[in-house]
Design a protein around this motif. Sequence first.
Motif, PDB file in Angstrom:
ATOM      1  N   SER A 259       0.825  -1.214   0.000  1.00 64.81           N
ATOM      2  CA  SER A 259       0.000   0.000   0.000  1.00 64.81           C
ATOM      3  C   SER A 259       0.855   1.259   0.000  1.00 64.81           C
ATOM      4  O   SER A 259       0.346   2.358  -0.215  1.00 64.81           O
ATOM      5  CB  SER A 259      -0.927   0.003   1.221  1.00 64.81           C
ATOM      6  N   ASP A 260       2.152   1.094   0.263  1.00 67.81           N
ATOM      7  CA  ASP A 260       3.080   2.228   0.246  1.00 67.81           C
ATOM      8  C   ASP A 260       3.745   2.337  -1.124  1.00 67.81           C
ATOM      9  O   ASP A 260       4.077   1.322  -1.736  1.00 67.81           O
ATOM     10  CB  ASP A 260       4.165   2.069   1.311  1.00 67.81           C
ATOM     11  N   PRO A 261       3.978   3.550  -1.601  1.00 69.53           N
ATOM     12  CA  PRO A 261       4.696   3.730  -2.876  1.00 69.53           C
ATOM     13  C   PRO A 261       6.119   3.168  -2.797  1.00 69.53           C
ATOM     14  O   PRO A 261       6.855   3.468  -1.867  1.00 69.53           O
ATOM     15  CB  PRO A 261       4.711   5.245  -3.055  1.00 69.53           C
ATOM     16  N   ILE A 262       6.491   2.347  -3.767  1.00 75.27           N
ATOM     17  CA  ILE A 262       7.843   1.795  -3.888  1.00 75.27           C
ATOM     18  C   ILE A 262       8.292   2.034  -5.326  1.00 75.27           C
ATOM     19  O   ILE A 262       7.535   1.783  -6.265  1.00 75.27           O
ATOM     20  CB  ILE A 262       7.878   0.286  -3.562  1.00 75.27           C
ATOM     21  N   TRP A 263       9.523   2.510  -5.502  1.00 73.94           N
ATOM     22  CA  TRP A 263       9.942   2.915  -6.839  1.00 73.94           C
ATOM     23  C   TRP A 263      11.449   2.754  -7.040  1.00 73.94           C
ATOM     24  O   TRP A 263      12.206   2.617  -6.082  1.00 73.94           O
ATOM     25  CB  TRP A 263       9.561   4.364  -7.108  1.00 73.94           C
TER      26      TRP A 263
ATOM     27  N   LYS B  59      30.245   6.064  -9.919  1.00 77.85           N
ATOM     28  CA  LYS B  59      29.185   6.899 -10.472  1.00 77.85           C
ATOM     29  C   LYS B  59      27.841   6.461  -9.905  1.00 77.85           C
ATOM     30  O   LYS B  59      27.608   5.275  -9.677  1.00 77.85           O
ATOM     31  CB  LYS B  59      29.155   6.808 -12.003  1.00 77.85           C
ATOM     32  N   PHE B  60      26.975   7.431  -9.695  1.00 78.27           N
ATOM     33  CA  PHE B  60      25.634   7.140  -9.195  1.00 78.27           C
ATOM     34  C   PHE B  60      24.782   6.649 -10.360  1.00 78.27           C
ATOM     35  O   PHE B  60      24.683   7.309 -11.390  1.00 78.27           O
ATOM     36  CB  PHE B  60      25.016   8.391  -8.575  1.00 78.27           C
ATOM     37  N   ILE B  61      24.151   5.474 -10.168  1.00 80.30           N
ATOM     38  CA  ILE B  61      23.374   4.853 -11.247  1.00 80.30           C
ATOM     39  C   ILE B  61      21.871   4.985 -11.022  1.00 80.30           C
ATOM     40  O   ILE B  61      21.139   5.466 -11.887  1.00 80.30           O
ATOM     41  CB  ILE B  61      23.738   3.358 -11.384  1.00 80.30           C
ATOM     42  N   ARG B  62      21.424   4.556  -9.858  1.00 85.97           N
ATOM     43  CA  ARG B  62      19.980   4.522  -9.588  1.00 85.97           C
ATOM     44  C   ARG B  62      19.719   4.545  -8.092  1.00 85.97           C
ATOM     45  O   ARG B  62      20.645   4.412  -7.277  1.00 85.97           O
ATOM     46  CB  ARG B  62      19.353   3.256 -10.201  1.00 85.97           C
ATOM     47  N   SER B  63      18.457   4.677  -7.740  1.00 83.26           N
ATOM     48  CA  SER B  63      18.058   4.624  -6.338  1.00 83.26           C
ATOM     49  C   SER B  63      16.738   3.886  -6.208  1.00 83.26           C
ATOM     50  O   SER B  63      15.862   3.992  -7.075  1.00 83.26           O
ATOM     51  CB  SER B  63      17.933   6.034  -5.747  1.00 83.26           C
ATOM     52  N   TRP B  64      16.631   3.116  -5.118  1.00 82.35           N
ATOM     53  CA  TRP B  64      15.387   2.441  -4.772  1.00 82.35           C
ATOM     54  C   TRP B  64      14.808   3.128  -3.556  1.00 82.35           C
ATOM     55  O   TRP B  64      15.534   3.476  -2.622  1.00 82.35           O
ATOM     56  CB  TRP B  64      15.636   0.962  -4.463  1.00 82.35           C
ATOM     57  N   GLY B  65      13.507   3.326  -3.553  1.00 81.55           N
ATOM     58  CA  GLY B  65      12.912   4.021  -2.419  1.00 81.55           C
ATOM     59  C   GLY B  65      11.525   3.532  -2.068  1.00 81.55           C
ATOM     60  O   GLY B  65      10.825   2.928  -2.878  1.00 81.55           O
ATOM     61  N   GLN B  66      11.167   3.789  -0.833  1.00 86.85           N
ATOM     62  CA  GLN B  66       9.818   3.509  -0.331  1.00 86.85           C
ATOM     63  C   GLN B  66       9.391   4.704   0.510  1.00 86.85           C
ATOM     64  O   GLN B  66      10.179   5.235   1.287  1.00 86.85           O
ATOM     65  CB  GLN B  66       9.789   2.240   0.515  1.00 86.85           C
ATOM     66  N   GLN B  67       8.169   5.143   0.325  1.00 81.71           N
ATOM     67  CA  GLN B  67       7.692   6.281   1.094  1.00 81.71           C
ATOM     68  C   GLN B  67       6.291   6.033   1.625  1.00 81.71           C
ATOM     69  O   GLN B  67       5.507   5.292   1.036  1.00 81.71           O
ATOM     70  CB  GLN B  67       7.727   7.558   0.253  1.00 81.71           C
ATOM     71  N   LYS B  68       6.004   6.657   2.755  1.00 84.86           N
ATOM     72  CA  LYS B  68       4.692   6.522   3.396  1.00 84.86           C
ATOM     73  C   LYS B  68       4.085   7.908   3.535  1.00 84.86           C
ATOM     74  O   LYS B  68       4.724   8.836   4.042  1.00 84.86           O
ATOM     75  CB  LYS B  68       4.832   5.858   4.770  1.00 84.86           C
ATOM     76  N   ASP B  69       2.859   8.032   3.078  1.00 84.87           N
ATOM     77  CA  ASP B  69       2.162   9.311   3.150  1.00 84.87           C
ATOM     78  C   ASP B  69       1.611   9.509   4.562  1.00 84.87           C
ATOM     79  O   ASP B  69       0.791   8.720   5.040  1.00 84.87           O
ATOM     80  CB  ASP B  69       1.006   9.325   2.137  1.00 84.87           C
ATOM     81  N   ILE B  70       2.098  10.545   5.251  1.00 84.08           N
ATOM     82  CA  ILE B  70       1.640  10.824   6.616  1.00 84.08           C
ATOM     83  C   ILE B  70       0.930  12.183   6.672  1.00 84.08           C
ATOM     84  O   ILE B  70       0.861  12.808   7.739  1.00 84.08           O
ATOM     85  CB  ILE B  70       2.812  10.795   7.619  1.00 84.08           C
TER      86      ILE B  70
END
Length: 202
Positions: free
Chosen positions: A34-38, A140-151
């Motif tokens: 249910s949380d955004p993951i990208w 070199k920076f290639i990519r990032s993985w993230g997860q965020q929760k809307d509060i």
Amino acid sequence: MEDSLIHGNVEIMLIHGDISDRIQRLDSFITLSSDPIWCYELDVPMTLTLSVEEQAKYLFEHSIIKECNVATAKMYGFDSVNQMIDKYVKDLIPLTDFSPLIRFVESGYELINEEYIEVLEFNKKRHFILTVKGQIEDNKFIRSWGQQKDITLIRESEEKLNELLTHSRIIGEISKLFVCSRPEEIDKTVISAFSKIGDFLN
């Protein structure tokens, strides 16, 4: 010899099957969360010799959405994941404050439970808790993985509660003014009451 080859092939199949199962479970977790993951990937890898501020701006300008789940798509107004893939982050996320990205760079390209605010149109705000990990290859920076929760709802509820508490305190102070004042001082009491209300409104 034949037995050892068969045994080796069986082990490879078991290992491959185990990896496939893990990938499938991970994919299901990301999809159903249910949380955004990208996953954001840079169109051109970023050299780490840039200044912190330059890196923060580069990350924002050059990040492309390569993976995300339905929760991420819905958060930005899309009906499906495919509508969001390969879009530039800068075209979807309004960002005037680069301090979260600066903290990300300064922390070694990793943030854990970092709170940040997105300011949308008409000064509408969304509050998030963000966890993100960057990937470095060949310096070199290639990519990032993230997860965020809307509060956002939590923060809005806190603000309303604080307003109610402040309102109650002001009412209590005004009531005390009138209770303690003498009849001949009523004009001064009214002026003091209006002054406190003005302080509250400001």
